[in-house]
Scaffold this motif. Structure first.
Motif, PDB file in Angstrom:
ATOM      1  N   UNK A   1       0.829  -1.205   0.000  1.00 40.76           N
ATOM      2  CA  UNK A   1       0.000   0.000   0.000  1.00 40.76           C
ATOM      3  C   UNK A   1       0.864   1.256   0.000  1.00 40.76           C
ATOM      4  N   UNK A   2       2.018   1.192   0.674  1.00 41.99           N
ATOM      5  CA  UNK A   2       2.890   2.370   0.680  1.00 41.99           C
ATOM      6  C   UNK A   2       3.402   2.653  -0.723  1.00 41.99           C
TER       7      UNK A   2
ATOM      8  N   UNK B   1       1.790   1.989  -3.437  1.00 42.04           N
ATOM      9  CA  UNK B   1       0.674   2.548  -4.212  1.00 42.04           C
ATOM     10  C   UNK B   1       0.381   3.993  -3.849  1.00 42.04           C
ATOM     11  N   UNK B   2       0.796   4.399  -2.663  1.00 41.40           N
ATOM     12  CA  UNK B   2       0.596   5.787  -2.243  1.00 41.40           C
ATOM     13  C   UNK B   2       1.261   6.758  -3.219  1.00 41.40           C
TER      14      UNK B   2
ATOM     15  N   UNK C   1       2.103   5.837  -6.568  1.00 42.65           N
ATOM     16  CA  UNK C   1       1.882   5.588  -7.985  1.00 42.65           C
ATOM     17  C   UNK C   1       0.829   6.574  -8.482  1.00 42.65           C
ATOM     18  N   UNK C   2       0.990   7.054  -9.726  1.00 44.82           N
ATOM     19  CA  UNK C   2       0.010   8.016 -10.240  1.00 44.82           C
ATOM     20  C   UNK C   2      -1.381   7.396 -10.328  1.00 44.82           C
ATOM     21  N   UNK C   3      -2.389   8.242 -10.200  1.00 42.23           N
ATOM     22  CA  UNK C   3      -3.772   7.756 -10.196  1.00 42.23           C
ATOM     23  C   UNK C   3      -4.132   7.178 -11.551  1.00 42.23           C
ATOM     24  N   UNK C   4      -4.919   6.114 -11.535  1.00 42.95           N
ATOM     25  CA  UNK C   4      -5.356   5.507 -12.789  1.00 42.95           C
ATOM     26  C   UNK C   4      -6.685   6.085 -13.257  1.00 42.95           C
ATOM     27  N   UNK C   5      -7.332   6.864 -12.388  1.00 37.38           N
ATOM     28  CA  UNK C   5      -8.619   7.440 -12.755  1.00 37.38           C
ATOM     29  C   UNK C   5      -8.405   8.746 -13.506  1.00 37.38           C
TER      30      UNK C   5
ATOM     31  N   UNK D   1     -10.103  12.734 -14.309  1.00 35.15           N
ATOM     32  CA  UNK D   1     -10.978  13.726 -13.680  1.00 35.15           C
ATOM     33  C   UNK D   1     -12.170  13.927 -14.586  1.00 35.15           C
TER      34      UNK D   1
ATOM     35  N   UNK E   1     -15.490  14.981 -15.512  1.00 34.90           N
ATOM     36  CA  UNK E   1     -16.148  15.964 -16.389  1.00 34.90           C
ATOM     37  C   UNK E   1     -15.142  16.808 -17.171  1.00 34.90           C
ATOM     38  N   UNK E   2     -13.935  16.946 -16.621  1.00 30.72           N
ATOM     39  CA  UNK E   2     -12.916  17.738 -17.322  1.00 30.72           C
ATOM     40  C   UNK E   2     -12.178  16.897 -18.366  1.00 30.72           C
TER      41      UNK E   2
ATOM     42  N   UNK F   1      -5.187  10.034   1.634  1.00 31.73           N
ATOM     43  CA  UNK F   1      -4.306   8.866   1.741  1.00 31.73           C
ATOM     44  C   UNK F   1      -5.035   7.628   1.237  1.00 31.73           C
TER      45      UNK F   1
ATOM     46  N   UNK G   1      -5.139   7.758  -2.563  1.00 35.51           N
ATOM     47  CA  UNK G   1      -3.863   7.537  -3.236  1.00 35.51           C
ATOM     48  C   UNK G   1      -3.396   6.101  -3.082  1.00 35.51           C
ATOM     49  N   UNK G   2      -3.752   5.486  -1.945  1.00 32.08           N
ATOM     50  CA  UNK G   2      -3.408   4.068  -1.783  1.00 32.08           C
ATOM     51  C   UNK G   2      -4.163   3.239  -2.809  1.00 32.08           C
TER      52      UNK G   2
ATOM     53  N   UNK H   1      -4.893   4.299  -5.758  1.00 31.20           N
ATOM     54  CA  UNK H   1      -4.577   4.901  -7.056  1.00 31.20           C
ATOM     55  C   UNK H   1      -5.689   5.818  -7.563  1.00 31.20           C
ATOM     56  N   UNK H   2      -6.324   6.533  -6.633  1.00 32.12           N
ATOM     57  CA  UNK H   2      -7.322   7.529  -7.027  1.00 32.12           C
ATOM     58  C   UNK H   2      -6.793   8.895  -6.607  1.00 32.12           C
ATOM     59  N   UNK H   3      -7.624   9.922  -6.791  1.00 29.84           N
ATOM     60  CA  UNK H   3      -7.187  11.270  -6.412  1.00 29.84           C
ATOM     61  C   UNK H   3      -8.029  11.888  -5.305  1.00 29.84           C
TER      62      UNK H   3
ATOM     63  N   UNK I   1     -12.252  19.106  -6.544  1.00 32.03           N
ATOM     64  CA  UNK I   1     -13.046  20.218  -7.077  1.00 32.03           C
ATOM     65  C   UNK I   1     -13.157  21.399  -6.122  1.00 32.03           C
TER      66      UNK I   1
ATOM     67  N   UNK J   1      -2.886   4.332   7.385  1.00 32.66           N
ATOM     68  CA  UNK J   1      -2.214   3.475   6.419  1.00 32.66           C
ATOM     69  C   UNK J   1      -2.623   2.016   6.647  1.00 32.66           C
TER      70      UNK J   1
ATOM     71  N   UNK K   1      -4.913  -1.009   4.479  1.00 31.85           N
ATOM     72  CA  UNK K   1      -4.119  -2.171   4.088  1.00 31.85           C
ATOM     73  C   UNK K   1      -4.801  -3.462   4.502  1.00 31.85           C
TER      74      UNK K   1
END
Lengths: 211, 348
Positions: free
Chosen positions: A25-26, A28-29, A31-35, A37, A39-40, B41, B44-45, B47-49, B53, B310, B314
Motif C-alpha cells: 500500500x505504501x 501505491x501511495x 503511484x500516479x492515479x489511474x482514474x 478527472x 467531467x474535465x 491517503x 492515493x493508496x 490509485x485515485x485522487x 473540485x 495506512x 491495508x
C-alpha cells in the motif's frame, strides 16, 4: 506441526503479512492515479461501444425490422406508402425508397443497449454511437424523434396516396368493366373465336399489379 | 502557559476556562486536517485522487462537509429512548476530551500535571464505552445494539493488554505523571523508551526487544480501542450498516465522528508519551523549546495517526473470534511475559 510451533508461526505470519501488505500500500501511495478527472477529462471510448442510438433518416426505408428486433419495444415506426409517381430517391446502398417515415421514435429510457436493432437494418442507418451523456430532468425528453417530415409534408403524402389509391380503384373498376364488356361480346359472338377472348383480360391483371 | 495566561487575565475562572478550551481548538483543527488527509491517503493508496473540485486539490472539502452536517436534519427515531439518545454522543465526546486534560503538548503546556495522569487517562477513556453502549441501546435498533455490544466487548478486552503495556513503562519510569515520563526520556532519540530509555547500556540491550514488543502491543490495542480497521467490527459497514451510530444524523453524528478522530489522536499521543519521547526533540537539546516541543509532540502524534490510517487501508477486517483470539491468546500472554521481563531487568 505441534501446537506451540503453530501458535508462534501464526503470530509470525500475522505480523509478517501485515508488513508485506503495508509495503504494497505504501508503494501505491506514490503511484500516479489511474482514474481520470471525469467531467474535465474524458476517457476515449472503445471503437464498438454501444451507447446512444442514432438513426440516419436519409437512409431509412421504413422496413420496421429494427422495431421487430427490439426486445424491449422501444422503437416506434409509422410509414406511409408513396404514390407511384413520387420518387423518394435512393439510399446510400442503392436501394429504392418506397415508404415515407413520418414517425421514428426511440424511447432511449427503455433502451437496454443490446444493439440487436442495428444488425437487421438493411441499409445500416440505425447505429449505436459513443455518446453517453444524455441525462434529462423529464423522462419524456428521453423519447427521441428522428423523423424529419413536417406535419404538412405528412398531410400531402397522405393526400397523394389517397388520390393514387382512388385513381387505382377507378382504373381497376374501368378495367373490370372492360373485361366484362369483352366477355359479354365474346358470349354474344359465340364460340367461333376463343383465342382473342384472353386478350382483354391481360391488361386488367397488369393494372392490378401496378395499383 | 498557565503562568502566561494568569499574567494576562489574572487568577480568575477565565484563565482556567481558556486553559480547558485550548485542546478543543486543537481537536477541531486536527479533525479537519485528519478528515482531509485520511480521504487523500485512502484515495492515493487505491490509485485515485479523491477530492479535486473544492479548492486546490480539494482542500476546502472538510469545511464543505462540516457545513453540510450542520444543515442536516436532526432525526430522533420515535422508538428511541430520547434522553439517552441525545446524551450518548456527548458522553462519548466528553470521555475522549477529558483525556486531553493530561496530555503534555509541550514542556510549557499540559492541561493538568496530574501525578496519576496515565491512570486517569485509562480510566476516563473507558467512559467512551458507556457512551457507545448508551447510543446502541437508546437507538432501539438491532444493528446499533450489535455494534455497541461488539464495541464494548472489544474495548474491554483490549484494555487489558494495553494497561499491561502501560504498566511496564510505569515500572521503568517510576511515575504516572505524563510530563515526568516525557522528561525521563529527554536528551535525544537514544533515550526514548522504545530503545530502552536512559538506562545503563546493559539494561538497554535487554530492554530493547521487550520495549519494541510492548510498543507493538500498545499500538495494536490502541487501534482496537478506537474501533478502526482492522478492528472495526463495531461499525462493520458490510454487516451492521454503521454500528452504534446507525440512527444518528446531523450534528450528533458529527460529534461521534469528531470523538472518533479525537480518540485516535489521544491513543497515538499516549503511545508517543510512553515510547517515543513525548514532546522531547529527537536531537537532544537541538530544536527544543516550548514551541518546538509542541511541534514534536504533534508531529509524532500525527505520524502514528498516519500509520493508523495506512493500516486501515491495508488490512481487512477481523472476524469476532479472531479479534478475541488476538487479544486473549496473543496480546495478553505476551504483555504479561514482557511485564515480568521488564520487572526482572529493572531489579537486576
Amino acid at each position: 506441526m505441534n501446537p506451540v510451533a503453530e501458535y508462534f508461526k501464526g503470530i509470525y505470519d500475522g505480523v509478517h503479512t501485515a508488513l508485506i501488505g503495508m509495503g504494497i500500500t505504501f508503494g501505491h501511495l506514490f503511484t500516479p492515479a489511474v482514474t481520470v478527472q471525469y467531467p474535465d477529462v474524458k476517457m476515449v471510448m472503445p471503437e464498438r461501444v454501444r451507447n446512444r442510438l442514432y438513426v440516419n433518416m436519409d437512409d431509412c426505408i421504413g422496413c420496421d425490422q429494427c422495431a421487430k428486433a427490439c426486445p424491449v419495444d422501444c422503437i416506434t415506426i409509422k410509414t406511409i406508402k408513396s404514390a407511384p409517381d413520387v420518387d423518394l430517391g435512393m439510399t446510400s446502398r442503392n436501394t429504392k425508397k418506397r415508404l415515407y417515415v413520418p414517425q421514428f421514435d426511440i424511447d432511449i429510457a427503455k433502451c437496454c443497449y443490446c444493439g440487436l436493432c442495428t444488425f437487421p437494418c438493411p441499409t445500416e442507418c440505425i447505429v449505436m454511437t459513443d455518446v453517453y451523456e444524455f441525462s434529462e430532468y423529464d423522462r419524456s425528453n428521453l423519447i427521441y424523434s428522428f423523423a424529419t417530415m413536417t406535419p404538412a409534408e405528412i398531410e400531402t403524402a397522405q393526400i397523394k396516396l389517397k388520390k393514387a389509391d382512388e385513381e387505382a380503384t377507378v382504373k381497376k373498376a374501368a378495367a373490370a368493366a372492360a373485361a366484362k364488356l369483352a366477355a359479354d361480346q365474346k358470349a354474344a359472338e359465340g364460340a367461333s373465336a376463343p383465342a382473342p377472348a384472353a386478350k382483354p383480360a391481360a391488361p386488367a391483371s397488369g393494372d392490378k399489379g401496378t395499383a | 502557559m498557565d503562568q502566561f495566561l494568569q499574567s494576562i487575565f489574572g487568577d480568575s475562572i477565565l484563565t482556567q476556562l481558556l486553559l480547558g478550551v485550548l485542546p478543543l481548538v486543537f481537536v477541531l483543527v486536527y479533525a479537519l486536517v485528519t478528515l482531509y488527509s485520511e480521504m487523500k491517503i485512502a484515495a492515493h493508496i487505491q490509485d485515485r485522487l479523491a477530492y479535486m473540485r473544492t479548492g486546490w486539490h480539494g482542500v476546502l472539502q472538510p469545511f464543505a462537509d462540516m457545513l453540510k452536517l450542520l444543515q442536516k436534519e436532526d432525526i430522533i427515531p420515535t422508538a428511541a429512548d430520547k434522553l439517552l439518545f441525545i446524551l450518548a454522543p456527548y458522553v462519548v465526546f466528553i470521555g475522549t476530551y477529558a483525556a486531553f486534560a493530561v496530555l503534555p503538548f509541550s514542556s510549557a503546556y499540559a492541561g493538568s500535571s496530574l501525578d496519576l495522569g496515565l491512570f486517569y487517562i485509562i480510566a476516563v477513556s473507558a467512559v467512551v464505552v458507556v457512551g457507545i453502549l448508551m447510543a446502541g441501546w437508546a437507538s432501539n435498533n438491532k444493528w446499533s445494539l450489535f455494534g455497541a455490544i461488539r464495541s464494548a466487548s472489544q474495548i474491554i478486552s483490549y484494555e487489558i493488554p494495553a494497561a499491561l503495556a502501560v504498566l511496564a513503562v510505569v515500572m521503568i519510569t517510576g511515575t504516572m505523571n505524563m510530563n515526568e515520563i516525557t522528561k525521563f526520556q529527554a536528551g535525544g532519540i537514544q533515550n526514548w523508551l522504545i530503545f530502552g530509555g536512559p538506562l545503563p547500556l546493559g539494561h538497554k540491550l535487554f530492554l530493547l526487544p521487550v520495549m519494541i514488543v510492548l510498543a507493538l502491543i500498545y499500538y495494536v490495542c490502541s487501534m482496537a480501542e478506537v474501533n478502526r480497521t482492522p478492528f472495526d467490527i463495531p461499525e462493520a459497514e458490510s454487516e451492521l450498516v454503521q454500528g452504534y451510530n446507525t440512527e444518528y444524523t446531523g450534528m450528533k453524528f458529527a460529534i461521534f465522528y469528531l470523538a472518533e478522530y479525537a480518540n485516535l489522536f489521544v491513543v497515538s499521543a499516549i503511545a508517543v508519551v510512553l515510547f517515543f519521547g513525548g514532546w522531547s526533540s529527537p536531537f537532544g537539546s537541538f530544536m527544543s523549546g516550548p514551541i518546538w516541543d509542541l511541534f514534536w509532540f504533534t508531529f509524532k502524534g500525527m505520524l502514528l495517526v498516519f500509520v493508523n490510517v495506512w493500516l486501515r487501508w491495508t488490512l481487512p477486517r477481523l472476524r469476532v473470534d479472531q479479534l478475541m483470539y488476538v487479544s486473549w491468546k496473543v496480546l495478553v500472554p505476551f504483555a504479561l511475559v514482557c511485564v515480568v521481563l521488564v520487572g526482572a531487568i529493572m531489579v537486576l
